[in-house]
Design an enzyme around this catalytic site. Structure first.
Site, PDB file in Angstrom:
ATOM      1  CB  THR A   1      74.002  17.868  67.768  1.00  0.00           C
ATOM      2  OG1 THR A   1      75.079  17.581  68.305  1.00  0.00           O
ATOM      3  CG2 THR A   1      72.902  18.426  68.629  1.00  0.00           C
TER       4      THR A   1
ATOM      5  CG  ASP B   1      79.022  12.242  68.850  1.00  0.00           C
ATOM      6  OD1 ASP B   1      78.490  12.518  69.749  1.00  0.00           O
ATOM      7  OD2 ASP B   1      80.179  12.801  68.296  1.00  0.00           O
ATOM      8  CB  SER B   2      80.663  14.056  63.361  1.00  0.00           C
ATOM      9  OG  SER B   2      81.006  15.131  64.223  1.00  0.00           O
ATOM     10  CB  SER B   3      83.637  12.588  68.343  1.00  0.00           C
ATOM     11  OG  SER B   3      82.561  11.659  68.776  1.00  0.00           O
TER      12      SER B   3
ATOM     13  CB  THR C   1      79.110  20.823  64.917  1.00  0.00           C
ATOM     14  OG1 THR C   1      79.102  20.525  66.275  1.00  0.00           O
ATOM     15  CG2 THR C   1      77.665  21.282  64.347  1.00  0.00           C
ATOM     16  CG  ASP C   2      82.033  17.233  67.992  1.00  0.00           C
ATOM     17  OD1 ASP C   2      81.823  18.403  68.256  1.00  0.00           O
ATOM     18  OD2 ASP C   2      81.719  16.129  69.051  1.00  0.00           O
TER      19      ASP C   2
ATOM     20  CB  THR D   1      88.322  25.671  61.497  1.00  0.00           C
ATOM     21  OG1 THR D   1      89.025  24.937  62.488  1.00  0.00           O
ATOM     22  CG2 THR D   1      88.518  27.187  61.910  1.00  0.00           C
TER      23      THR D   1
ATOM     24  CB  CYS E   1      97.242  31.643  64.265  1.00  0.00           C
ATOM     25  SG  CYS E   1      98.847  31.900  65.523  1.00  0.00           S
TER      26      CYS E   1
HETATM   27  N1  ASP Z   1      79.095  15.375  69.094  1.00  0.00           N
HETATM   28  C1  ASP Z   1      78.250  15.831  68.293  1.00  0.00           C
HETATM   29  C2  ASP Z   1      78.682  15.508  66.640  1.00  0.00           C
HETATM   30  O1  ASP Z   1      79.699  15.841  66.335  1.00  0.00           O
HETATM   31  C3  ASP Z   1      77.914  17.463  68.084  1.00  0.00           C
HETATM   32  C4  ASP Z   1      77.435  18.162  67.373  1.00  0.00           C
HETATM   33  O2  ASP Z   1      76.675  17.522  66.374  1.00  0.00           O
HETATM   34  O3  ASP Z   1      77.273  19.450  67.262  1.00  0.00           O
HETATM   35  O4  ASP Z   1      77.996  14.637  66.245  1.00  0.00           O
END
Ligand code: ASP
Length: 334
Positions: free
Chosen positions: A12, A57-59, A89-90, A160, A272
């Site tokens: 992002t 995109d990290s996904s 962040t993903d 996490t 958990c």
């Molecule tokens: N979909 C984005 C990613 O992981 C989300 C992010 O960066 O916050 O690349």
């Protein structure tokens, strides 16, 4: 004056709007940070910039990108005092965990960061995340792979993703924070990784067939038999609470027995976030233990998965892999 390397991988922080939603935009991002006056301030470390191709995109990250990022750090290890990796962040916690295992004898800061709102937007959190990460990387106090995000510095393989909307996107549920940034950065030195007197080594991963299954009430183990016994080499099982699984009416035991004969490693983690797996606490955890599954203790699932990749990449001996899974290698478990 210290010198750091910024590695842009996507995420992002460097995205701009498109008709289909936010997408990495290397041209925009490079221009934006090279024109940011704060990054040229005297109090900032000197920095160079690199990016991976394509930005993602990290996904969409995989073992291939973990290796690519690791190699960039390793190839430049001697030339810089620290590294900042800009990442989505993903899957940031997965990449941070993977890098922590790939780097043996690390003696420099490797700080992953990103943002919840792109730098191109007025309310972006990317500016602070980037600047503070650069200061931490330049300062060189914390010599491990970590995540700086929303004022907190966390150990990478303990972190996490917790929030997709809040500015504090990450938590470290089973380990203290390494630092918090208020008017100054307050380090929690007692939580730093103990330094070992061994040379720095980069150990890239092989693309091993590793899996993860999340248990739910009524889980049908029989539907996964082929996967668990023939396709995978290592499996993280996300169980309830301290390592409990549903009553499987006798289905699971033969599957696990077959898998064990084939050398599949089962690592038990908890659903958990704050937990330490102990399969002796309840009878409902004993099936896994009796079948030779190992305890992931208080590891995050991200750490457990990447640790399986790491161990299967450097070793063929299943017994040794099982032993190492339960040992603390990079501060990933207590
Ligand atoms: N979909 C984005 C990613 O992981 C989300 C992010 O960066 O916050 O690349």
């Amino acid at each position: 004056m210290s010198k750091i390397l910024i590695i842009h991988t996507g995420g992002t922080i460097g995205m701009t709007r498109t008709a289909d939603g936010y997408k990495p935009d290397g041209v925009y991002f490079k221009d934006a940070i090279f024109h940011m006056d704060s990054l040229k301030a005297e109090t900032m470390p000197k920095w160079d910039f690199m990016e991976i191709d394509p930005l993602l995109d990290s996904s969409r990250m995989s073992v291939k990108e973990w290796n690519k990022i690791g190699k960039l750090v390793a190839d430049n290890y001697e030339n810089y005092d620290g590294f900042v990796i800009l990442h989505g962040t993903d899957t940031m916690a997965y990449t941070a965990s993977a890098l922590s295992f790939m780097f043996k004898g690390l003696k420099k800061p490797v700080v992953l960061t990103g943002s919840q709102i792109p730098l191109c937007e007025v309310r972006s959190d990317g500016r602070d995340n980037l600047i503070t990460s650069m200061l931490i990387a330049g300062e060189g106090k914390v010599k491990e792979v970590c995540i700086y995000f929303g004022s907190l510095l966390l150990r990478g393989n303990r972190a996490t993703k917790y929030s997709a909307t809040g500015m504090r996107a990450f938590e470290s549920p089973n380990y203290p924070i390494l630092a918090s940034a208020g008017t100054s950065v307050q380090y929690n030195e007692s939580a730093f990784l103990e330094q070992k007197d061994i040379p720095f080594e980069f150990l890239p991963f092989k693309d091993v067939p590793i899996g993860m299954i999340k248990i739910f009430p009524g889980f049908r183990f029989d539907l996964f038999e082929t996967l668990l016994t023939e396709k995978l080499k290592g499996v993280v099982v996300e169980t309830f609470g301290s390592g409990n699984i549903p009553d499987d009416k006798g289905v699971l035991v033969p599957i696990l027995k077959k898998a064990k004969e084939k050398g599949v490693v089962f690592a038990v983690c908890s659903q958990c976030p704050q937990a330490k797996v102990d399969m002796d606490t309840y009878e409902a955890g004993s099936t896994l233990k009796k079948a030779g599954a190992i305890s992931g203790k208080d590891m995050t699932s991200e750490a457990a998965v990447t640790k399986l990749y790491y161990l299967f990449s450097i070793c063929d001996d299943v017994m040794q892999i099982k032993e190492a899974m339960e040992k603390d290698l990079r501060g990933e478990l207590s």
